[in-house]
Design a protein around this motif. Structure first.
Motif, PDB file in Angstrom:
ATOM      1  N   VAL A 117      -4.175   9.282  -0.514  1.00  0.00           N
ATOM      2  CA  VAL A 117      -3.623  10.589  -0.842  1.00  0.00           C
ATOM      3  C   VAL A 117      -4.203  11.600   0.143  1.00  0.00           C
ATOM      4  N   ALA A 118      -3.316  12.224   0.913  1.00  0.00           N
ATOM      5  CA  ALA A 118      -3.742  13.178   1.938  1.00  0.00           C
ATOM      6  C   ALA A 118      -3.261  14.574   1.572  1.00  0.00           C
ATOM      7  N   ARG A 119      -4.112  15.558   1.844  1.00  0.00           N
ATOM      8  CA  ARG A 119      -3.769  16.951   1.557  1.00  0.00           C
ATOM      9  C   ARG A 119      -4.491  17.867   2.527  1.00  0.00           C
ATOM     10  N   SER A 120      -4.027  19.086   2.573  1.00  0.00           N
ATOM     11  CA  SER A 120      -4.710  20.092   3.377  1.00  0.00           C
ATOM     12  C   SER A 120      -6.033  20.483   2.716  1.00  0.00           C
ATOM     13  N   ASP A 138      -7.480   2.138  -6.963  1.00  0.00           N
ATOM     14  CA  ASP A 138      -7.969   2.214  -5.581  1.00  0.00           C
ATOM     15  C   ASP A 138      -7.274   3.373  -4.878  1.00  0.00           C
ATOM     16  N   VAL A 139      -7.740   4.584  -5.163  1.00  0.00           N
ATOM     17  CA  VAL A 139      -7.165   5.791  -4.571  1.00  0.00           C
ATOM     18  C   VAL A 139      -8.186   6.399  -3.615  1.00  0.00           C
ATOM     19  N   ALA A 155       0.866  -1.175   0.000  1.00  0.00           N
ATOM     20  CA  ALA A 155       0.000   0.000   0.000  1.00  0.00           C
ATOM     21  C   ALA A 155       0.904   1.226   0.000  1.00  0.00           C
ATOM     22  N   VAL A 156       0.309   2.368  -0.315  1.00  0.00           N
ATOM     23  CA  VAL A 156       1.055   3.623  -0.401  1.00  0.00           C
ATOM     24  C   VAL A 156       0.273   4.717   0.308  1.00  0.00           C
ATOM     25  N   LEU A 192      -5.231  15.348  -9.710  1.00  0.00           N
ATOM     26  CA  LEU A 192      -4.330  14.337 -10.257  1.00  0.00           C
ATOM     27  C   LEU A 192      -4.365  13.013  -9.504  1.00  0.00           C
ATOM     28  N   ALA A 193      -4.787  13.026  -8.251  1.00  0.00           N
ATOM     29  CA  ALA A 193      -4.760  11.804  -7.440  1.00  0.00           C
ATOM     30  C   ALA A 193      -5.483  10.625  -8.089  1.00  0.00           C
ATOM     31  N   PRO A 194      -6.662  10.826  -8.689  1.00  0.00           N
ATOM     32  CA  PRO A 194      -7.352   9.663  -9.287  1.00  0.00           C
ATOM     33  C   PRO A 194      -6.579   8.997 -10.415  1.00  0.00           C
TER      34      PRO A 194
END
Length: 328
Positions: free
Chosen positions: A253-256, A291-292, A162-163, A284-286
């Motif tokens: 994918v984590a962001r503010s 599986d994002v 996993a990432v 861009l994450a998708p």
């Protein structure tokens, strides 16, 4: 002092931690080798950092990769994973942090495969130490970009289970560095890879230095100049992401929740991402894989793990919750 390559020794920066120094890989293409050697010695090193004690029966291993103008110092990050039952290994990549050597151009890589191969070695070391356990790579900022590309390249063999990407540097649009047009950047990178194309103090790093204890010679409030070869390598990686990757493992994918201005004394420095554009990360994450999953942290700063107490706790809770779903 650095001990023998490959031997674990007490860390000179963090009490209760130990480090292991390994030799780094150099790409074989002659022009790339020339650029890499020009940025430092011919024998780059990478450094693994881990707590001296791990959970007695870990559920898995987290391998952490830092960003630009950064290195591993966040003990509370390792503590959070330890409390969740996960072993932890951080990588200080070549020419960064503990791996910087006199004569090195800090953080330079003329090919993202340089840092990616450092990550390969770190993951392999983790698997040898804890065989059979799932491995999750936690990459921040530029380290997040490298992690995504690396996981895509190793999707058939040797990749992660996993990432986790903490504010990944997926695009230069509205970011901390104003890019040259790619058509001008590429020939400049070939002709003069170490040419400085941007240089400015990091008010974000200066603000963090008021709240966190780190070595300001390794994470510099005065910033690290952007070199043409480094920026060209980053742009090539970002364009690859834009075309779409095929990560076959779960990706968080984590962001503010918002971006802000990197202005001295500004309120945004404590409650927004003042380095990257969060809308671009979201867009861009998708494209990373099938599986994002997304986590938006209200009040988070660029490195979500270094946010103020409430957003930092929210981020760590989200990540450790994600880890609980990972299976080897």
């Amino acid at each position: 002092m650095t001990g023998p390559h490959g031997a674990w020794e007490p860390d000179r920066l963090l009490p209760g931690y130990e480090t292991r120094t390994l030799c780094g890989w150099l790409p074989q293409a002659p022009a790339t080798v020339t650029r890499a050697v020009a940025a430092g010695g011919p024998d780059p090193v990478l450094t693994l950092v881990r707590p001296a004690s791990a959970p007695p029966a870990p559920r898995g291993v987290v391998v952490h990769l830092h960003g630009y103008n950064d290195y591993f110092f966040a003990r509370h990050l390792a503590d959070a994973f330890h409390d969740a039952g996960w072993a932890f290994v951080a990588l200080d990549a070549r020419r960064a942090g503990r791996s910087w050597r006199p004569g090195d151009v800090p953080h330079y890589q003329g090919d993202l495969r340089e840092q990616a191969t450092d990550l390969t070695r770190a993951v392999a070391a983790a698997r040898r130490t804890w065989p059979g356990l799932p491995v999750v790579v936690h990459g921040h900022s530029t380290g997040g970009l490298v992690t995504a590309l690396w996981a895509h390249a190793h999707r058939a063999r040797g990749g992660p289970d996993a990432v986790v990407l903490n504010s990944p540097f997926l695009s230069v649009e509205r970011s901390w560095v104003r890019p040259l047009q790619d058509g001008a950047l590429r020939p400049l990178a070939r002709r003069a890879p170490l040419a400085v194309v941007a240089s400015a103090p990091s008010r974000y790093a200066a603000r963090l230095a008021e709240r966190w204890d780190f070595d300001t010679s390794l994470k510099r409030p005065d910033g690290v100049p952007v070199r043409a070869g480094w920026l060209a390598a980053v742009r090539a990686g970002q364009l690859r992401v834009a075309r779409g990757l095929a990560l076959g493992v779960p990706v968080l994918v984590a962001r503010s929740s918002r971006s802000g201005a990197d202005v001295a004394g500004g309120d945004d420095l404590d409650g927004a991402d003042t380095v990257l554009d969060v809308a671009t990360i979201a867009a861009l994450a998708p494209r990373l894989g099938a599986d994002v999953r997304e986590v938006v942290v209200e009040g988070g700063v660029h490195d979500l793990a270094l946010s103020l107490d409430t957003p930092r706790a929210a981020y760590l809770t989200a990540v450790t919750g994600f880890l609980s779903t990972v299976r080897g």
